[in-house]
Design an enzyme around this catalytic site. Structure first.
Site, PDB file in Angstrom:
ATOM      1  N   CYS A  77      39.546  39.231  43.498  1.00  0.00           N
ATOM      2  CA  CYS A  77      40.418  39.032  42.337  1.00  0.00           C
ATOM      3  C   CYS A  77      41.136  40.341  41.948  1.00  0.00           C
ATOM      4  O   CYS A  77      41.994  40.797  42.695  1.00  0.00           O
ATOM      5  CB  CYS A  77      39.632  38.422  41.179  1.00  0.00           C
ATOM      6  SG  CYS A  77      40.741  37.674  39.984  1.00  0.00           S
ATOM      7  N   HIS A 169      36.468  34.329  42.679  1.00  0.00           N
ATOM      8  CA  HIS A 169      35.229  35.063  42.338  1.00  0.00           C
ATOM      9  C   HIS A 169      34.001  34.428  42.977  1.00  0.00           C
ATOM     10  O   HIS A 169      33.265  33.684  42.308  1.00  0.00           O
ATOM     11  CB  HIS A 169      35.034  35.045  40.819  1.00  0.00           C
ATOM     12  CG  HIS A 169      35.978  35.911  40.058  1.00  0.00           C
ATOM     13  ND1 HIS A 169      35.737  37.239  39.776  1.00  0.00           N
ATOM     14  CD2 HIS A 169      37.179  35.632  39.519  1.00  0.00           C
ATOM     15  CE1 HIS A 169      36.737  37.741  39.097  1.00  0.00           C
ATOM     16  NE2 HIS A 169      37.638  36.794  38.919  1.00  0.00           N
ATOM     17  N   GLU A 171      31.255  35.704  43.471  1.00  0.00           N
ATOM     18  CA  GLU A 171      30.047  36.221  42.803  1.00  0.00           C
ATOM     19  C   GLU A 171      29.707  35.402  41.553  1.00  0.00           C
ATOM     20  O   GLU A 171      28.655  35.593  40.965  1.00  0.00           O
ATOM     21  CB  GLU A 171      30.228  37.709  42.462  1.00  0.00           C
ATOM     22  CG  GLU A 171      31.162  38.035  41.313  1.00  0.00           C
ATOM     23  CD  GLU A 171      32.647  37.848  41.641  1.00  0.00           C
ATOM     24  OE1 GLU A 171      32.980  37.430  42.770  1.00  0.00           O
ATOM     25  OE2 GLU A 171      33.466  38.102  40.743  1.00  0.00           O
TER      26      GLU A 171
HETATM   27  N1  GLN Z   1      44.445  39.534  36.195  1.00  0.00           N
HETATM   28  C1  GLN Z   1      43.642  40.616  36.663  1.00  0.00           C
HETATM   29  C2  GLN Z   1      44.496  41.668  37.349  1.00  0.00           C
HETATM   30  O1  GLN Z   1      45.551  41.384  37.829  1.00  0.00           O
HETATM   31  C3  GLN Z   1      42.568  40.140  37.613  1.00  0.00           C
HETATM   32  C4  GLN Z   1      41.628  39.204  36.883  1.00  0.00           C
HETATM   33  C5  GLN Z   1      40.270  39.080  37.503  1.00  0.00           C
HETATM   34  O2  GLN Z   1      39.801  39.937  38.255  1.00  0.00           O
HETATM   35  N2  GLN Z   1      39.596  38.040  37.119  1.00  0.00           N
HETATM   36  O3  GLN Z   1      44.113  42.795  37.382  1.00  0.00           O
END
Ligand code: GLN
Length: 198
Positions: A77, A169, A171
């Protein structure tokens, strides 16, 4: 096998819990010296601008890039954003994967969603993807393997050699298959070339 999880911000503890389920006691990484003797590093989800800023302030960027010359790195992410060469705006990234990323590509926190994913080389049925203000990959360079796309065509998992990146995610689920895949990438990387792998 020595695994580290970048522990500047975000859900690093959840990754450590997942790895513990697989019998791996991962180290929290906040200092350059904590990268010593690691085989693999996870860059967790969180706020990629914050993680990038803290990594710069803690003088971790160069040491992580040095580590990445031989080590395996997985960004999830916000961590996927940090893996990208290009995020279409000026923010510090590691640039390890030749891809362009669109941040917050599916909307805001309230637009978070879950979806069953078919992931290349991951056996045993669909993987539950948890997307929280997730990025998507909108361009990949040659040499970048697409591991997963959503039905709308959004690319949400890629691999370039020793580098893995996922928009969602793993995790936050009880499914350890992607963490196992990451450990497998490491064990294959550690093998001297030509050695049969099991
Ligand atoms: N929106 C976040 C970013 O661009 C990432 C969000 C997340 O890791 N859940 O940094």
């Amino acid at each position: 096998m020595n695994i580290g999880v970048l522990a500047l911000q975000g859900d690093f503890e959840e990754h450590r819990i997942c790895l513990r389920r697989l019998g791996v006691d991962a180290r929290e990484v906040r200092l350059p010296s904590e990268l010593n003797e690691l085989n693999g590093l996870i860059i967790p989800g969180g706020e990629s601008t914050t993680i990038g800023k803290l990594a710069t302030d803690y003088c971790l960027v160069e040491p992580i890039l040095d580590f990445a010359k031989s080590g395996v790195v997985w960004g999830t992410c916000g961590g996927l954003v940090l893996m990208a060469k290009d995020v279409g705006m000026s923010q510090p990234t590691l640039g390890l994967i030749d891809m362009t990323v669109e941040r917050n590509a599916f909307g805001r926190q309230v637009d978070s969603f879950e979806e069953n994913l078919e992931i290349e080389n991951l056996h045993g049925g669909p993987f539950r993807g948890v997307f929280i203000r997730a990025p998507r990959v909108i361009r990949v360079g040659p040499g970048v393997q697409i591991l997963c796309k959503l039905e709308d065509g959004s690319i949400v998992a890629v691999r370039q050699g020793r580098f893995l990146a996922t928009s969602f995610h793993p995790e936050l689920t009880n499914d350890s298959r992607l963490h196992e895949y990451f450990l497998e990438m490491i064990s294959k990387t550690d093998q001297p070339s030509g050695t049969p792998q099991h």
